[in-house]
Design a protein around this motif. Structure first.
Motif, mmCIF file in Angstrom:
data_model
loop_
_atom_site.group_PDB
_atom_site.id
_atom_site.type_symbol
_atom_site.label_atom_id
_atom_site.label_comp_id
_atom_site.label_asym_id
_atom_site.label_seq_id
_atom_site.Cartn_x
_atom_site.Cartn_y
_atom_site.Cartn_z
ATOM 1 N N ARG A 1 0.832 -1.197 0.000
ATOM 2 C CA ARG A 1 0.000 0.000 0.000
ATOM 3 C C ARG A 1 0.869 1.251 0.000
ATOM 4 N NH1 ARG A 1 -2.612 1.374 4.010
ATOM 5 N NH2 ARG A 1 -4.362 2.372 2.964
ATOM 6 N N HIS A 2 1.918 1.245 0.812
ATOM 7 C CA HIS A 2 2.811 2.399 0.887
ATOM 8 C C HIS A 2 3.731 2.457 -0.339
ATOM 9 C CE1 HIS A 2 1.305 2.494 4.954
ATOM 10 N NE2 HIS A 2 1.850 1.324 5.218
ATOM 11 N N ALA A 3 4.175 1.293 -0.789
ATOM 12 C CA ALA A 3 5.061 1.263 -1.961
ATOM 13 C C ALA A 3 4.332 1.738 -3.212
ATOM 14 C CB ALA A 3 5.604 -0.149 -2.167
ATOM 15 N N LEU A 4 3.024 1.522 -3.264
ATOM 16 C CA LEU A 4 2.263 1.952 -4.441
ATOM 17 C C LEU A 4 2.292 3.468 -4.598
ATOM 18 C CD1 LEU A 4 0.405 0.694 -6.668
ATOM 19 C CD2 LEU A 4 -1.527 1.341 -5.222
ATOM 20 N N VAL A 5 2.308 4.183 -3.477
ATOM 21 C CA VAL A 5 2.348 5.645 -3.534
ATOM 22 C C VAL A 5 3.702 6.128 -4.043
ATOM 23 C CG1 VAL A 5 2.104 7.756 -2.178
ATOM 24 C CG2 VAL A 5 0.668 5.788 -1.658
ATOM 25 N N ALA A 6 4.757 5.435 -3.641
ATOM 26 C CA ALA A 6 6.104 5.864 -4.032
ATOM 27 C C ALA A 6 6.496 5.406 -5.429
ATOM 28 C CB ALA A 6 7.120 5.336 -3.025
ATOM 29 N N ILE B 1 -1.470 10.660 -7.698
ATOM 30 C CA ILE B 1 -2.776 11.059 -7.154
ATOM 31 C C ILE B 1 -3.683 9.846 -6.983
ATOM 32 C CG2 ILE B 1 -4.858 12.393 -7.651
ATOM 33 C CD1 ILE B 1 -3.068 14.429 -9.074
ATOM 34 N N THR B 2 -3.691 8.953 -7.977
ATOM 35 C CA THR B 2 -4.517 7.746 -7.883
ATOM 36 C C THR B 2 -4.055 6.851 -6.742
ATOM 37 O OG1 THR B 2 -4.895 7.819 -10.272
ATOM 38 C CG2 THR B 2 -5.361 5.749 -9.157
ATOM 39 N N ALA B 3 -2.732 6.693 -6.596
ATOM 40 C CA ALA B 3 -2.208 5.851 -5.518
ATOM 41 C C ALA B 3 -2.554 6.430 -4.147
ATOM 42 C CB ALA B 3 -0.691 5.704 -5.666
ATOM 43 N N ARG C 1 -6.052 5.997 0.821
ATOM 44 C CA ARG C 1 -7.017 6.559 1.768
ATOM 45 C C ARG C 1 -8.377 5.869 1.696
ATOM 46 N NH1 ARG C 1 -6.413 11.544 3.917
ATOM 47 N NH2 ARG C 1 -8.627 11.924 3.621
ATOM 48 N N ASP C 2 -8.584 5.009 0.728
ATOM 49 C CA ASP C 2 -9.894 4.396 0.520
ATOM 50 C C ASP C 2 -10.220 3.434 1.670
ATOM 51 O OD1 ASP C 2 -12.157 3.920 -1.514
ATOM 52 O OD2 ASP C 2 -11.499 1.892 -1.031
#
Length: 273
Positions: free
Chosen positions: A129-134, A163-165, A170-171
């Protein structure tokens, strides 16, 4: 005669017999003390013991949690689909350029950076989840190292993915898939979005659409009437969205009048001409 009840005859808490009871559980009727008294969000002043408050048939938010806990949401399938497309695109590019040490081949390998993250995300690994943002930023940095002249373009292309990540991160529904602790307030937001009188939301949508397409006005009125009949704040769980139902009903009634007035003005101008 004294009306006071002796302490020996007062009700005692079923869990803490040494404490006097302050009331009874709304569901099972057992005596509960102040420490055991639990309220369920959305059920008003009803008081429950802790065991009954955690039951899905009493706490609709807990039932919602158990319904989605550990089950893949739409975002998990979207990430899996994008990961598969990246693998196909990489294979197609490598079949054209080969595995030579060229700039084109190295750029193709940049597309493989999100693949491990996407696979881990689909399998429910929390770190993903965190890696997807980075990941979009990492791809932009690697691409910039290969071709510094396109730095602005690379980071600009990374913004939609970032932005999508962040939105996925947050979903609430996605957090339940990863079995993360979700507070009742966020669960209530999810329940309102998906289950709280959806007919009222449809009524408001058809009502706004009727302002541009008057043929949808009867649909907005019907949905508004049905949604208003379903509103019951005292139900378990409570059914609301009265304002959206009224909005759809009013817009459905007003829309034909507005279009009729416009049509009359147009006809009057034509007749006058």
């Amino acid at each position: 005669m004294s009306l006071e009840v002796p302490l020996s005859q007062q009700g005692r808490c079923a869990v803490h017999p040494d404490l006097p009871a302050g009331g009874t559980c709304f569901r099972c009727g057992s005596f509960i003390c102040a420490d055991c008294t639990t309220s369920v969000p959305g059920l008003g002043v009803r008081l429950y013991c802790q065991a009954c408050a955690a039951r899905p048939d009493v706490n609709y938010l807990e039932a919602l949690r158990q319904r989605y806990q550990g089950k893949r949401d739409g975002w998990a399938w979207v990430v899996a689909g994008v990961t598969l497309l990246l693998c196909v695109a990489t294979a197609a590019a490598l079949s054209q350029w080969g595995l030579r040490a060229t700039k084109e081949a190295l750029f193709t390998l940049v597309l493989l950076i999100p693949v491990p993250v996407g696979v881990a995300f689909f399998l429910g690994r929390r770190w993903a989840r965190h890696a997807l943002v980075a990941t979009p930023l990492v791809m932009a940095v690697v691409a910039d190292a290969l071709a510094p002249s396109g730095r602005f373009l690379f980071f600009l292309c990374a913004m939609p993915g970032l932005i999508t990540a962040a939105r996925i991160h947050r979903d609430v529904r996605n957090q339940l898939f990863f079995r993360l602790p979700v507070p009742p307030a966020m669960l209530k937001v999810l329940w309102n979005e998906r289950f709280n009188n959806p007919m009222a939301r449809q009524a408001s949508r058809f009502g706004f659409s009727a302002l541009f397409m008057p043929l949808l006005a009867p649909v907005a009125v019907i949905c508004g009437v049905v949604a208003l009949k379903r509103v019951d704040p005292k139900a378990t769980p409570p059914i609301g969205r009265r304002d959206q139902a009224l909005m759809g009903l009013v817009l459905g009634l007003v829309s034909p009048l507005l279009w009729g007035a416009v049509l009359l003005l147009w006809l009057s101008d034509r007749i006058h001409f």
